[in-house]
Design an enzyme around this catalytic site. Sequence first.
Site: not given
Ligand code: 5RP
Length: 250
Positions: A128, A134
Site C-alpha cells: 500500500g 509503518e
Molecule cells: C501497506 C502494507 C500492507 O500491510 C500490506 O500491503 C498488506 O495489505 P492488505 O492488508 O491490503 O493485504 O504494507 O503498506
Amino acid sequence: MNMVFDEAAKARYSQAYLANFKPLTREENLIMLTQDEMKQATARAAIEYVPAGIIGVGTGSTANFFIDALADIKGRIDAAVASSVATAERLKKVGIRVIDLNEAGEMEVYVDGADEITRHMAMIKGGGGALTREKIVAACAKKFVCIIDQTKLVDVMGSFPLPVEVIPMARSYVARQLVKMGGNPVLRSGFTTDNGNVILDVHGMSILDPVAMETEINQIVGVVTVGLFARRGADVCLMGTQEGVQTFKR
Ligand code: 5RP
C-alpha cells in the site's frame, strides 16, 4: 406458450436430468471463506491484543478491518498512532483520536497486515506504499501483531515484488544498484508516498537471507526504506484460514 408434459415425457426428462447430475465434492460442499472474510476474522482476533492506552495502527485492507473492529471497543483505548494519512482519516471517521508519534512515545502494540510473511516472522510490506511510516511506528511498539490471511504465508519471500521507497532524484541510481543485486525494479506508476517519495517495486528477488538483504538495500544512498521487515519482524502472527484463525509466535 403453455408446455404440457405427459407422464412419459416427464420420466424422460427426469432420467436425462439424473444422468447429468453430479453431486458436489466434499470441498464444494464446504462453505469457503473469501480472502476478505479471512482478513476480517484475523482483524477481529487482534482485538485481544489491544491494551488500554495508545496503540499503533497499520495500513491496508486488513488494517482497515482492524479499525472497524477497534471502533467497537474504542472506549478501551486513549488514542492511536497512524502509519499513513489514509489510516489516520479512517480512525478519525470511526471516532478514534489520532495523535502524533512524537507525542505517543513507546507503545505496547502495533497491529498491521503484510504482503508476505515467513514462519520466522520476517515480512514484506509496502504493497500500500506506507512502508516507511509503518516501520517507524512498529519500531516504537513493544509488540508487532501481524494480521494476515493464509495466502500471505510463504517459505521464501520474493514472489511479491519488494517495495523500496526512494528519494525521487535518486530513482535511477537506486534502480541500477537493485539490478546489480539481481532484481528487476519497476517504478510504481502515478504513486507518491505520504513522504513525497517514489516507490520501486523490485521483481524477481529470491529473499533467502532477509536480514542481510534488508541491511544491504537500506545502505544504498537515496533509499528511504526497504519494505523488508526482518531485523524487526512480527512478534505474533494471526492468520485467517479456512479452518479459523491460527496464531504463531516468534
Ligand atoms: C501497506 C502494507 C500492507 O500491510 C500490506 O500491503 C498488506 O495489505 P492488505 O492488508 O491490503 O493485504 O504494507 O503498506
